[in-house]
Design a protein around this motif. Structure first.
Motif, PDB file in Angstrom:
ATOM      1  N   GLN A 179       9.637  69.755 -27.051  1.00 30.17           N
ATOM      2  CA  GLN A 179       9.441  69.337 -25.656  1.00 30.17           C
ATOM      3  C   GLN A 179      10.307  68.104 -25.409  1.00 30.17           C
ATOM      4  O   GLN A 179      10.229  67.131 -26.154  1.00 30.17           O
ATOM      5  N   PRO A 180      11.145  68.100 -24.383  1.00 23.04           N
ATOM      6  CA  PRO A 180      11.994  66.924 -24.148  1.00 23.04           C
ATOM      7  C   PRO A 180      11.177  65.731 -23.674  1.00 23.04           C
ATOM      8  O   PRO A 180      10.185  65.891 -22.951  1.00 23.04           O
ATOM      9  N   SER A 185      14.685  64.330 -19.917  1.00 24.04           N
ATOM     10  CA  SER A 185      14.584  65.245 -18.778  1.00 24.04           C
ATOM     11  C   SER A 185      15.221  64.638 -17.533  1.00 24.04           C
ATOM     12  O   SER A 185      15.901  65.332 -16.765  1.00 24.04           O
TER      13      SER A 185
END
Length: 259
Positions: A179-180, A185
């Protein structure tokens, strides 16, 4: 007394040498103008990949094997991955790249396995080009989506001998979906396509960094900046031997199946 630039130059050089100093001054001005009109381009010209620290047990992925005589020369079928054969992705269905040497093989078997139990999740047969180069395959919509914080093993086998697969050239590599972070993001959301490779590379996201800079080469195959960036990126992870190989339009699946 207020000195002008001209009077300072006369004092420094002396009147008899004044004219001898003019070329030097002119050259300095010209050099400054050249530098100002040639700014450093964006992208990966000086950007290598920054490998992340991996948590958990050591990576164990099988190296490339030569197999039968269907491969000509000394080069092997080689995954485009960092030296430890492990890389991160943000995608549910990432794009995979590998180098295909001169070979008589017409097809290859692509497999995606769960690293935890080595269960085959997806497999397909790919048609191969008839010349050497770097090829890729993106997991299709009918393939299982990679789950966040899980590691998968992807494998490729050149089908040289359809009767005895144990003799065929092959390799294995690992991919882990993450998950960034919010900051990453935000950077990705505000960046143009030219800056994406550097952002992914700095964050240690291998598969997206590779895909992004490959896309620049696909879009502008004759562009010097994209070629230099591609080579610098591959050289930074020890893939110097194949960095100058062409990118080929490949590969199409002949059949596929999810498990």
């Amino acid at each position: 007394m207020k000195f002008t630039k001209a009077s300072l130059l006369m004092i420094a050089c002396g009147l008899p040498l004044y004219y001898n100093c003019l070329p030097i001054a002119a050259f300095a001005v010209q050099k400054t103008q050249v530098q100002s009109t040639n700014p450093k381009p964006d992208g990966l010209i000086s950007q290598g990949f920054k490998p992340p620290k991996r948590k958990g047990p050591p990576v164990s992925a099988g190296g490339a094997t030569r197999g039968t005589v269907c491969i000509q020369g000394k080069q092997l079928v080689t995954p485009l991955t960092p030296a430890n054969k492990w890389g991160l992705t943000l995608a549910q269905r990432p794009q995979f790249f590998w180098y295909l040497p001169v070979s008589s093989a017409k097809t290859a078997q692509f497999l995606l396995l769960s690293e935890a139990d080595k269960k085959i999740l997806y497999e397909t047969t790919l048609s191969l080009p008839n010349r050497p180069g770097i090829v890729s395959y993106t997991l299709p919509e009918n393939a299982p989506a990679l789950e966040i914080n899980k590691t998968y093993r992807w494998s490729l086998v050149l089908v040289c001998d359809s009767e005895d697969f144990s003799t065929n050239p092959r390799f294995e590599s690992l991919v882990e979906r993450v998950q960034p972070e919010a900051s990453l993001s935000q950077k990705l959301a505000n960046a143009d396509a030219q800056k994406l490779p550097a952002i992914y590379a700095e964050a240690g996201i291998w598969y997206e960094a590779l895909s992004a800079i490959a896309q620049q080469r696909y879009s502008n195959p004759r562009n010097v900046h994209s070629m230099l960036g591609w080579r610098q990126f591959l050289n930074s992870v020890g893939l110097n031997a194949i960095a100058s190989q062409p990118l080929l339009d490949c590969c199409q699946a002949e059949n596929s199946a999810s498990k």
